[in-house]
Design a protein around this motif. Structure first.
Motif, PDB file in Angstrom:
ATOM      1  N   VAL A  73       0.836  -1.206   0.000  1.00  0.00           N
ATOM      2  CA  VAL A  73       0.000   0.000   0.000  1.00  0.00           C
ATOM      3  C   VAL A  73       0.868   1.251   0.000  1.00  0.00           C
ATOM      4  CG1 VAL A  73      -1.674   1.310   1.342  1.00  0.00           C
ATOM      5  CG2 VAL A  73      -1.966  -1.149   1.079  1.00  0.00           C
ATOM      6  N   ALA A  74       1.902   1.272   0.824  1.00  0.00           N
ATOM      7  CA  ALA A  74       2.765   2.458   0.881  1.00  0.00           C
ATOM      8  C   ALA A  74       3.455   2.700  -0.464  1.00  0.00           C
ATOM      9  CB  ALA A  74       3.806   2.282   1.990  1.00  0.00           C
ATOM     10  N   ALA A  75       4.030   1.647  -1.033  1.00  0.00           N
ATOM     11  CA  ALA A  75       4.695   1.812  -2.329  1.00  0.00           C
ATOM     12  C   ALA A  75       3.698   2.107  -3.435  1.00  0.00           C
ATOM     13  CB  ALA A  75       5.494   0.548  -2.660  1.00  0.00           C
ATOM     14  N   GLY A  76       2.513   1.490  -3.370  1.00  0.00           N
ATOM     15  CA  GLY A  76       1.509   1.724  -4.405  1.00  0.00           C
ATOM     16  C   GLY A  76       0.994   3.141  -4.415  1.00  0.00           C
ATOM     17  N   LEU A  77       0.843   3.741  -3.235  1.00  0.00           N
ATOM     18  CA  LEU A  77       0.399   5.130  -3.177  1.00  0.00           C
ATOM     19  C   LEU A  77       1.416   6.074  -3.817  1.00  0.00           C
ATOM     20  CD1 LEU A  77      -1.079   5.347   0.447  1.00  0.00           C
ATOM     21  CD2 LEU A  77      -2.336   5.230  -1.706  1.00  0.00           C
ATOM     22  N   VAL A  78       2.689   5.845  -3.521  1.00  0.00           N
ATOM     23  CA  VAL A  78       3.736   6.714  -4.079  1.00  0.00           C
ATOM     24  C   VAL A  78       3.853   6.512  -5.587  1.00  0.00           C
ATOM     25  CG1 VAL A  78       6.191   7.262  -4.013  1.00  0.00           C
ATOM     26  CG2 VAL A  78       4.980   6.750  -1.893  1.00  0.00           C
ATOM     27  N   GLN A 141      -7.634   5.575 -10.455  1.00  0.00           N
ATOM     28  CA  GLN A 141      -9.059   5.725 -10.694  1.00  0.00           C
ATOM     29  C   GLN A 141      -9.688   6.893  -9.924  1.00  0.00           C
ATOM     30  OE1 GLN A 141     -10.871   1.951  -9.841  1.00  0.00           O
ATOM     31  NE2 GLN A 141      -9.923   0.924 -11.593  1.00  0.00           N
ATOM     32  N   ILE A 142      -8.907   7.560  -9.102  1.00  0.00           N
ATOM     33  CA  ILE A 142      -9.445   8.707  -8.361  1.00  0.00           C
ATOM     34  C   ILE A 142      -9.706   9.855  -9.330  1.00  0.00           C
ATOM     35  CG2 ILE A 142      -8.944  10.381  -6.559  1.00  0.00           C
ATOM     36  CD1 ILE A 142      -7.297   8.294  -5.147  1.00  0.00           C
ATOM     37  N   ILE A 155      -3.175  21.472   0.491  1.00  0.00           N
ATOM     38  CA  ILE A 155      -2.986  20.380   1.453  1.00  0.00           C
ATOM     39  C   ILE A 155      -1.605  19.784   1.245  1.00  0.00           C
ATOM     40  CG2 ILE A 155      -3.856  18.134   2.198  1.00  0.00           C
ATOM     41  CD1 ILE A 155      -6.604  18.959   1.279  1.00  0.00           C
ATOM     42  N   PRO A 156      -0.816  19.596   2.301  1.00  0.00           N
ATOM     43  CA  PRO A 156       0.516  19.009   2.146  1.00  0.00           C
ATOM     44  C   PRO A 156       0.446  17.626   1.497  1.00  0.00           C
ATOM     45  CG  PRO A 156       0.248  19.953   4.327  1.00  0.00           C
ATOM     46  CD  PRO A 156      -1.094  19.989   3.690  1.00  0.00           C
ATOM     47  N   TRP A 157       1.545  17.260   0.817  1.00  0.00           N
ATOM     48  CA  TRP A 157       1.560  16.029   0.027  1.00  0.00           C
ATOM     49  C   TRP A 157       1.346  14.804   0.897  1.00  0.00           C
ATOM     50  CZ3 TRP A 157       5.229  11.891  -0.916  1.00  0.00           C
ATOM     51  CH2 TRP A 157       4.927  11.145  -2.056  1.00  0.00           C
ATOM     52  N   LEU A 161      -1.874  12.204   0.735  1.00  0.00           N
ATOM     53  CA  LEU A 161      -1.797  10.750   0.556  1.00  0.00           C
ATOM     54  C   LEU A 161      -2.610  10.015   1.609  1.00  0.00           C
ATOM     55  CD1 LEU A 161       1.939   9.945  -0.356  1.00  0.00           C
ATOM     56  CD2 LEU A 161      -0.071   9.769  -1.825  1.00  0.00           C
ATOM     57  N   ARG A 162      -2.523  10.488   2.845  1.00  0.00           N
ATOM     58  CA  ARG A 162      -3.146   9.777   3.963  1.00  0.00           C
ATOM     59  C   ARG A 162      -4.637  10.033   4.060  1.00  0.00           C
ATOM     60  NH1 ARG A 162      -3.243  11.044   9.554  1.00  0.00           N
ATOM     61  NH2 ARG A 162      -1.913  12.848   9.139  1.00  0.00           N
ATOM     62  N   ARG A 163      -5.078  11.259   3.767  1.00  0.00           N
ATOM     63  CA  ARG A 163      -6.474  11.621   3.992  1.00  0.00           C
ATOM     64  C   ARG A 163      -7.318  11.660   2.709  1.00  0.00           C
ATOM     65  NH1 ARG A 163      -7.640  14.025   8.908  1.00  0.00           N
ATOM     66  NH2 ARG A 163      -6.272  13.106  10.497  1.00  0.00           N
ATOM     67  N   VAL A 164      -6.674  11.734   1.555  1.00  0.00           N
ATOM     68  CA  VAL A 164      -7.425  11.863   0.303  1.00  0.00           C
ATOM     69  C   VAL A 164      -7.196  10.653  -0.605  1.00  0.00           C
ATOM     70  CG1 VAL A 164      -7.790  13.270  -1.761  1.00  0.00           C
ATOM     71  CG2 VAL A 164      -7.323  14.375   0.438  1.00  0.00           C
ATOM     72  N   VAL A 165      -5.945  10.378  -0.905  1.00  0.00           N
ATOM     73  CA  VAL A 165      -5.639   9.331  -1.876  1.00  0.00           C
ATOM     74  C   VAL A 165      -5.913   7.941  -1.307  1.00  0.00           C
ATOM     75  CG1 VAL A 165      -3.829   8.337  -3.333  1.00  0.00           C
ATOM     76  CG2 VAL A 165      -3.934  10.810  -2.975  1.00  0.00           C
ATOM     77  N   LEU A 166      -5.456   7.680  -0.085  1.00  0.00           N
ATOM     78  CA  LEU A 166      -5.654   6.354   0.508  1.00  0.00           C
ATOM     79  C   LEU A 166      -7.129   5.987   0.648  1.00  0.00           C
ATOM     80  CD1 LEU A 166      -4.580   3.798   1.790  1.00  0.00           C
ATOM     81  CD2 LEU A 166      -4.360   5.028   3.959  1.00  0.00           C
ATOM     82  N   PRO A 167      -8.001   6.857   1.214  1.00  0.00           N
ATOM     83  CA  PRO A 167      -9.419   6.482   1.274  1.00  0.00           C
ATOM     84  C   PRO A 167     -10.032   6.245  -0.101  1.00  0.00           C
ATOM     85  CG  PRO A 167      -8.975   8.293   2.772  1.00  0.00           C
ATOM     86  CD  PRO A 167      -7.747   8.120   1.939  1.00  0.00           C
ATOM     87  N   GLY A 168      -9.622   7.019  -1.096  1.00  0.00           N
ATOM     88  CA  GLY A 168     -10.165   6.832  -2.429  1.00  0.00           C
ATOM     89  C   GLY A 168      -9.733   5.527  -3.077  1.00  0.00           C
ATOM     90  N   ALA A 169      -8.543   5.035  -2.712  1.00  0.00           N
ATOM     91  CA  ALA A 169      -8.032   3.803  -3.301  1.00  0.00           C
ATOM     92  C   ALA A 169      -8.350   2.560  -2.480  1.00  0.00           C
ATOM     93  CB  ALA A 169      -6.504   3.915  -3.475  1.00  0.00           C
ATOM     94  N   LEU A 170      -8.937   2.724  -1.293  1.00  0.00           N
ATOM     95  CA  LEU A 170      -9.169   1.584  -0.401  1.00  0.00           C
ATOM     96  C   LEU A 170     -10.022   0.468  -1.008  1.00  0.00           C
ATOM     97  CD1 LEU A 170      -9.579   2.836   3.284  1.00  0.00           C
ATOM     98  CD2 LEU A 170      -7.862   1.305   2.327  1.00  0.00           C
ATOM     99  N   PRO A 171     -11.089   0.757  -1.752  1.00  0.00           N
ATOM    100  CA  PRO A 171     -11.829  -0.360  -2.358  1.00  0.00           C
ATOM    101  C   PRO A 171     -10.963  -1.246  -3.238  1.00  0.00           C
ATOM    102  CG  PRO A 171     -13.127   1.648  -2.460  1.00  0.00           C
ATOM    103  CD  PRO A 171     -11.774   2.045  -1.980  1.00  0.00           C
TER     104      PRO A 171
END
Length: 271
Positions: A73-78, A141-142, A155-157, A161-171
């Motif tokens: 998950v960490a590497a995939g987000l980056v 897909q976000i 919003i800081p990067w 990642l933690r509050r916007v990108v991760l919740p959007g990619a969780l499914p």
């Protein structure tokens, strides 16, 4: 939620009852009655050492899958967020995904030994790619408007990642974890068959080599129950964390009154 679980359990329950009835009078050496298999399974769990094998295998699966989830998950987000990095690593990720992890079993056993560490590493290695690739796909897909809004609010990067990108990619992340779980169970069995003095895979190997058919079937049944139990637990965690995703009302498109007034009919067919 309870109704959905019941709808998923009725078919396994029906198959269990069919097997229980159809094998009741079996005299085959290779296909003993299901009652005999269940009785053997209970005896082995109670005092035959199978409980230690179950704990060993379960611990390896949980540790390997947990490490793969964190790293993937960490590497995939980056990777999903940085387009240059995504394009550069694309061929490498496709090569790693296409390479069967089972082929690394002899090498890992030869270099790392037959303890618990190599089993965890093998499960981690095989489970990493489904989680990583699904995370990258989930980030892609976000909606771009979400990123534009985040940049507009400065919003800081790392917070984005933690509050916007991760919740959007969780499914999509959970979809990858479900695939990784089945891979982890297979790798657990294979690694314990070929290089372990303990574990469910070793139990099946030793029972089959000794022609203890009931014990072999009991170990196989326990592996299936273990995999199914972990899948149900993962499904419960997914619904707990993604209630907003699974319980949202479906969108229905209703024509507006203005649209209804401009419908044209030709030979009784709406066009």
């Amino acid at each position: 939620m309870t109704g959905r679980i019941l709808r998923q359990l009725w078919l396994p329950a029906a198959v269990f009852l069919i097997l229980l009835v159809s094998t009741a009078g079996s005299t085959s050496f290779y296909f003993p009655p299901l009652t005999t298999v269940l009785h053997t399974l209970w005896d082995q769990l109670a005092g035959g050492g199978l409980l230690d094998d179950l704990w060993f295998s379960l611990r390896n699966i949980v540790l390997g899958l947990a490490l793969a989830t964190v790293v993937g998950v960490a590497a995939g987000l980056v990777i999903g967020e940085v387009r240059t990095l995504r394009l550069a690593l694309g061929p490498l990720l496709d090569f790693a995904r296409a390479t069967p992890t089972v082929g690394f079993v002899p090498v890992i056993i030869l270099t790392l030994g037959i303890g618990s560490g190599p089993k965890v590493f093998l499960i981690f290695l095989g489970s990493l790619w489904p989680i990583l690739l699904n995370t990258v796909a989930g980030v892609g897909q976000i909606n771009p408007a979400v990123h534009e809004t985040s940049r507009g609010y400065r919003i800081p990067w790392h917070l984005q990642l933690r509050r916007v990108v991760l919740p959007g990619a969780l499914p999509q992340v959970f979809a990858g974890i479900r695939v990784a779980l089945s891979v982890a169970v297979v790798l657990m069995v294979v690694s314990e068959i070929y290089g372990s003095p303990v574990g469910l895979g070793n139990f099946i190997l030793q029972s089959g080599s000794s022609f203890h058919v009931a014990e072999t079937w009991a170990g196989t049944l326990l592996i299936g129950v273990l995999g199914y139990g972990l899948s149900v637990l993962l499904l419960l965690c997914e619904h707990a964390l993604l209630g907003w995703y699974h319980q949202r009302a479906p969108r229905t498109s209703r024509p507006s009154p203005a649209a209804l007034t401009i419908e044209k009919k030709s030979n009784g067919v709406v066009v």
